[in-house]
Design a protein around this motif. Structure first.
Motif, PDB file in Angstrom:
ATOM      1  N   GLY A   1       9.325  25.673 -49.354  1.00  0.00           N
ATOM      2  CA  GLY A   1      10.278  25.019 -48.460  1.00  0.00           C
ATOM      3  C   GLY A   1      11.409  24.333 -49.189  1.00  0.00           C
ATOM      4  O   GLY A   1      12.057  23.449 -48.609  1.00  0.00           O
ATOM      5  N   LEU A   2      11.689  24.734 -50.439  1.00  0.00           N
ATOM      6  CA  LEU A   2      12.713  24.056 -51.228  1.00  0.00           C
ATOM      7  C   LEU A   2      14.086  24.106 -50.555  1.00  0.00           C
ATOM      8  O   LEU A   2      14.785  23.098 -50.492  1.00  0.00           O
ATOM      9  N   THR A   3      14.477  25.257 -50.045  1.00  0.00           N
ATOM     10  CA  THR A   3      15.799  25.374 -49.424  1.00  0.00           C
ATOM     11  C   THR A   3      15.930  24.410 -48.260  1.00  0.00           C
ATOM     12  O   THR A   3      16.931  23.686 -48.127  1.00  0.00           O
ATOM     13  N   THR A   4      14.888  24.359 -47.406  1.00  0.00           N
ATOM     14  CA  THR A   4      14.899  23.446 -46.264  1.00  0.00           C
ATOM     15  C   THR A   4      14.941  21.998 -46.722  1.00  0.00           C
ATOM     16  O   THR A   4      15.683  21.169 -46.171  1.00  0.00           O
ATOM     17  N   ALA A   5      14.155  21.679 -47.751  1.00  0.00           N
ATOM     18  CA  ALA A   5      14.128  20.311 -48.256  1.00  0.00           C
ATOM     19  C   ALA A   5      15.504  19.886 -48.772  1.00  0.00           C
ATOM     20  O   ALA A   5      15.944  18.762 -48.535  1.00  0.00           O
ATOM     21  N   LEU A   6      16.193  20.799 -49.466  1.00  0.00           N
ATOM     22  CA  LEU A   6      17.508  20.480 -50.002  1.00  0.00           C
ATOM     23  C   LEU A   6      18.527  20.264 -48.887  1.00  0.00           C
ATOM     24  O   LEU A   6      19.421  19.417 -48.993  1.00  0.00           O
ATOM     25  N   GLN A   7      18.392  21.028 -47.805  1.00  0.00           N
ATOM     26  CA  GLN A   7      19.359  20.946 -46.713  1.00  0.00           C
ATOM     27  C   GLN A   7      19.056  19.807 -45.738  1.00  0.00           C
ATOM     28  O   GLN A   7      19.970  19.259 -45.127  1.00  0.00           O
ATOM     29  N   GLU A   8      17.775  19.459 -45.594  1.00  0.00           N
ATOM     30  CA  GLU A   8      17.391  18.502 -44.564  1.00  0.00           C
ATOM     31  C   GLU A   8      16.817  17.200 -45.116  1.00  0.00           C
ATOM     32  O   GLU A   8      16.287  16.390 -44.379  1.00  0.00           O
ATOM     33  N   GLY A   9      16.911  17.003 -46.407  1.00  0.00           N
ATOM     34  CA  GLY A   9      16.371  15.776 -46.983  1.00  0.00           C
ATOM     35  C   GLY A   9      14.890  15.907 -47.248  1.00  0.00           C
ATOM     36  O   GLY A   9      14.457  16.789 -47.966  1.00  0.00           O
ATOM     37  N   GLU A  10      14.095  15.046 -46.631  1.00  0.00           N
ATOM     38  CA  GLU A  10      12.664  15.051 -46.888  1.00  0.00           C
ATOM     39  C   GLU A  10      11.924  16.114 -46.088  1.00  0.00           C
ATOM     40  O   GLU A  10      10.743  16.339 -46.312  1.00  0.00           O
ATOM     41  N   ALA A  11      12.593  16.762 -45.137  1.00  0.00           N
ATOM     42  CA  ALA A  11      11.918  17.757 -44.312  1.00  0.00           C
ATOM     43  C   ALA A  11      11.329  18.849 -45.173  1.00  0.00           C
ATOM     44  O   ALA A  11      12.009  19.451 -45.986  1.00  0.00           O
ATOM     45  N   GLY A  12      10.041  19.088 -44.990  1.00  0.00           N
ATOM     46  CA  GLY A  12       9.383  20.163 -45.719  1.00  0.00           C
ATOM     47  C   GLY A  12       9.080  19.833 -47.162  1.00  0.00           C
ATOM     48  O   GLY A  12       8.618  20.690 -47.907  1.00  0.00           O
ATOM     49  N   SER A  13       9.303  18.598 -47.584  1.00  0.00           N
ATOM     50  CA  SER A  13       9.103  18.264 -48.990  1.00  0.00           C
ATOM     51  C   SER A  13       7.644  18.102 -49.345  1.00  0.00           C
ATOM     52  O   SER A  13       7.274  18.155 -50.502  1.00  0.00           O
ATOM     53  N   GLY A  14       6.804  17.869 -48.344  1.00  0.00           N
ATOM     54  CA  GLY A  14       5.387  17.666 -48.632  1.00  0.00           C
ATOM     55  C   GLY A  14       5.059  16.227 -48.976  1.00  0.00           C
ATOM     56  O   GLY A  14       3.941  15.907 -49.338  1.00  0.00           O
ATOM     57  N   ALA A  15       6.034  15.332 -48.867  1.00  0.00           N
ATOM     58  CA  ALA A  15       5.797  13.941 -49.244  1.00  0.00           C
ATOM     59  C   ALA A  15       4.699  13.308 -48.393  1.00  0.00           C
ATOM     60  O   ALA A  15       4.001  12.405 -48.839  1.00  0.00           O
ATOM     61  N   GLU A  16       4.532  13.814 -47.170  1.00  0.00           N
ATOM     62  CA  GLU A  16       3.515  13.229 -46.309  1.00  0.00           C
ATOM     63  C   GLU A  16       2.108  13.500 -46.830  1.00  0.00           C
ATOM     64  O   GLU A  16       1.141  12.883 -46.417  1.00  0.00           O
ATOM     65  N   ALA A  17       1.993  14.454 -47.760  1.00  0.00           N
ATOM     66  CA  ALA A  17       0.678  14.789 -48.309  1.00  0.00           C
ATOM     67  C   ALA A  17       0.413  14.121 -49.645  1.00  0.00           C
ATOM     68  O   ALA A  17      -0.621  14.328 -50.247  1.00  0.00           O
ATOM     69  N   HIS A  18       1.348  13.342 -50.140  1.00  0.00           N
ATOM     70  CA  HIS A  18       1.227  12.735 -51.460  1.00  0.00           C
ATOM     71  C   HIS A  18       1.777  11.329 -51.442  1.00  0.00           C
ATOM     72  O   HIS A  18       2.368  10.887 -50.472  1.00  0.00           O
ATOM     73  N   GLY A  19       1.618  10.618 -52.527  1.00  0.00           N
ATOM     74  CA  GLY A  19       2.226   9.307 -52.674  1.00  0.00           C
ATOM     75  C   GLY A  19       1.352   8.189 -52.151  1.00  0.00           C
ATOM     76  O   GLY A  19       0.255   8.398 -51.647  1.00  0.00           O
ATOM     77  N   PRO A  20       1.834   6.956 -52.240  1.00  0.00           N
ATOM     78  CA  PRO A  20       1.012   5.789 -51.926  1.00  0.00           C
ATOM     79  C   PRO A  20       0.536   5.730 -50.488  1.00  0.00           C
ATOM     80  O   PRO A  20      -0.532   5.206 -50.212  1.00  0.00           O
ATOM     81  N   GLU A  21       1.337   6.254 -49.539  1.00  0.00           N
ATOM     82  CA  GLU A  21       0.902   6.221 -48.149  1.00  0.00           C
ATOM     83  C   GLU A  21      -0.202   7.236 -47.872  1.00  0.00           C
ATOM     84  O   GLU A  21      -1.037   7.049 -46.995  1.00  0.00           O
ATOM     85  N   ALA A  22      -0.212   8.335 -48.635  1.00  0.00           N
ATOM     86  CA  ALA A  22      -1.144   9.419 -48.348  1.00  0.00           C
ATOM     87  C   ALA A  22      -2.488   9.242 -49.038  1.00  0.00           C
ATOM     88  O   ALA A  22      -3.520   9.660 -48.509  1.00  0.00           O
ATOM     89  N   TYR A  23      -2.514   8.619 -50.211  1.00  0.00           N
ATOM     90  CA  TYR A  23      -3.750   8.558 -50.983  1.00  0.00           C
ATOM     91  C   TYR A  23      -4.912   7.912 -50.231  1.00  0.00           C
ATOM     92  O   TYR A  23      -6.043   8.419 -50.280  1.00  0.00           O
ATOM     93  N   PRO A  24      -4.700   6.792 -49.512  1.00  0.00           N
ATOM     94  CA  PRO A  24      -5.838   6.228 -48.775  1.00  0.00           C
ATOM     95  C   PRO A  24      -6.449   7.225 -47.793  1.00  0.00           C
ATOM     96  O   PRO A  24      -7.672   7.255 -47.624  1.00  0.00           O
ATOM     97  N   LYS A  25      -5.619   8.057 -47.169  1.00  0.00           N
ATOM     98  CA  LYS A  25      -6.145   9.057 -46.234  1.00  0.00           C
ATOM     99  C   LYS A  25      -6.939  10.119 -46.978  1.00  0.00           C
ATOM    100  O   LYS A  25      -7.992  10.560 -46.531  1.00  0.00           O
ATOM    101  N   HIS A  26      -6.408  10.565 -48.122  1.00  0.00           N
ATOM    102  CA  HIS A  26      -7.134  11.551 -48.922  1.00  0.00           C
ATOM    103  C   HIS A  26      -8.510  11.031 -49.319  1.00  0.00           C
ATOM    104  O   HIS A  26      -9.505  11.749 -49.270  1.00  0.00           O
ATOM    105  N   TYR A  27      -8.554   9.767 -49.711  1.00  0.00           N
ATOM    106  CA  TYR A  27      -9.775   9.235 -50.287  1.00  0.00           C
ATOM    107  C   TYR A  27     -10.822   8.885 -49.240  1.00  0.00           C
ATOM    108  O   TYR A  27     -11.967   8.582 -49.572  1.00  0.00           O
ATOM    109  N   GLU A  28     -10.444   8.904 -47.948  1.00  0.00           N
ATOM    110  CA  GLU A  28     -11.434   8.695 -46.895  1.00  0.00           C
ATOM    111  C   GLU A  28     -12.463   9.811 -46.880  1.00  0.00           C
ATOM    112  O   GLU A  28     -13.613   9.602 -46.496  1.00  0.00           O
ATOM    113  N   ASP A  29     -12.053  10.995 -47.285  1.00  0.00           N
ATOM    114  CA  ASP A  29     -12.934  12.162 -47.330  1.00  0.00           C
ATOM    115  C   ASP A  29     -13.404  12.336 -48.778  1.00  0.00           C
ATOM    116  O   ASP A  29     -12.602  12.670 -49.653  1.00  0.00           O
ATOM    117  N   PRO A  30     -14.680  12.106 -49.071  1.00  0.00           N
ATOM    118  CA  PRO A  30     -15.165  12.175 -50.456  1.00  0.00           C
ATOM    119  C   PRO A  30     -14.883  13.508 -51.139  1.00  0.00           C
ATOM    120  O   PRO A  30     -14.547  13.539 -52.327  1.00  0.00           O
TER     121      PRO A  30
END
Length: 344
Positions: free
Chosen positions: A116-145
């Motif tokens: 989704g690089l082209t979309t991310a470049l054109q639309e900002g964060e859209a399609g960047s995958g940031a929702e799956a990573h970073g400080p906001e996402a890690y607590p959700k990841h770690y809920e599932d062992p």
């Protein structure tokens, strides 16, 4: 009649190889996802045996295996296939420097982010995958062992090589203890502690990682020498130590929070205490294609395109009250920079 001369075939071929480079990556991804290297760790097998044991039904299975031979991930001996030395060392589960965790992370997350690089470049964060990573996402990841274990395998891939560099390049002789802030399940901390038996180590990360950290600490026989502290390093008190290590943490946060964390570390350390920071940092004199692409990858995963230079890191660290003692490139997987600073 005149014709425009063709560009040299070598140039055209290099562009073709570039545009099909994903063929190589996906062959590796699929081999790890299928468990091929684990299967062949027990001994060579024919294509038919591989198909049967891994439940592969596609008629191109042999061509797939031959492609892995061409990539030097497998070796062929008659009609039998075996792991290459590199695959046996790095792609078999349980290997001390197993890379399969990050291969799976790239196969399941990063590959789709880059799609989704082209979309991310054109639309900002859209399609960047940031929702799956970073400080906001890690607590959700770690809920599932199980998901937490997968993320830890990815982190361990990089921290294993980094730990070796930190153990070698940092002068630990003047310190008796250290804490790794954002140290995940403690792979780096335990490796540094094993390399320097006089050190006591600690890890500060989200509480959900405590069981995985305890498991690793016991596995490496470091009970009593390495401990885990669960909490929020931006708000909770930092455990006392002679040195603080942090890597690939500061860029996850906006500048105000980053400065706040550096100030909190400075306050927690005793006079003479050390701050050890490793991360991707820009430096025109040493930048390579690998460096630029890694920074782009991290920017996409984090949801931004920012990167900081060695001098910017140095300025923020000095602004927090430290005196920089050492700044150098280290030989880990990402080509990070290492900065060691001391609290006067």
């Amino acid at each position: 009649m005149t014709t425009t001369p063709l560009a040299p075939v070598a140039q055209a071929r290099s562009l073709l190889q570039l545009t099909t480079a994903y063929h190589q990556a996906k062959a590796l991804h699929s081999a790890v996802e299928l468990g091929l290297f684990d299967l062949l760790a027990d001994g060579p097998a024919t294509a038919e045996e591989v198909k049967d044991r891994l439940r592969i039904v596609h008629p191109l299975a042999k061509e797939f295996l031959d492609a892995l031979v061409a990539l030097e991930l497998l070796e062929a001996d008659g009609d039998r296939y075996r792991n290459s030395p590199a695959a046996q060392a790095f792609l078999v589960s349980g290997a001390s420097e197993y890379l399969g965790g990050t291969v799976l992370q790239h196969a399941r997350k990063h590959y789709h982010v880059w799609a989704g690089l082209t979309t991310a470049l054109q639309e900002g964060e859209a399609g960047s995958g940031a929702e799956a990573h970073g400080p906001e996402a890690y607590p959700k990841h770690y809920e599932d062992p199980e998901r937490a274990r997968q993320v830890m395998a990815h982190f361990d891939t990089f921290s294993s090589f980094t730990a070796e560099e930190l153990a070698r390049r940092v002068d630990w002789s003047g310190y008796g203890s250290f804490i790794d802030i954002g140290g995940a399940r403690g792979n780096l901390a335990t490796r540094v502690a094993l390399a320097h038996p006089h050190l006591h180590g600690a890890v500060f990360d989200l509480p959900a990682l405590a069981p995985l950290a305890g498991e690793l600490i016991r596995e490496r026989g470091l009970e009593g020498r390495v401990r885990f502290h669960g909490g929020d390093f931006l708000t909770d008190p930092l455990p006392s130590a002679d040195a603080v290590v942090t890597g690939h943490v500061l860029p996850d946060w906006p500048v105000p929070q980053r400065r706040k964390l550096l100030a909190r570390i400075h306050e927690a350390l005793p006079s003479g205490g050390a701050l050890v920071v490793y991360d991707l940092m820009t430096d025109p004199a040493t930048t390579t294609v690998h460096d630029v692409l890694q920074r782009l990858n991290h920017g996409l995963i984090r949801g931004d395109s920012s990167s900081s230079s060695v001098e910017e890191y140095r300025a923020e660290i000095e602004e927090a009250g430290f005196r920089v003692r050492q700044a150098e490139r280290i030989d880990n997987l990402l080509g990070d920079w290492l900065i060691v600073a001391v609290k006067p």
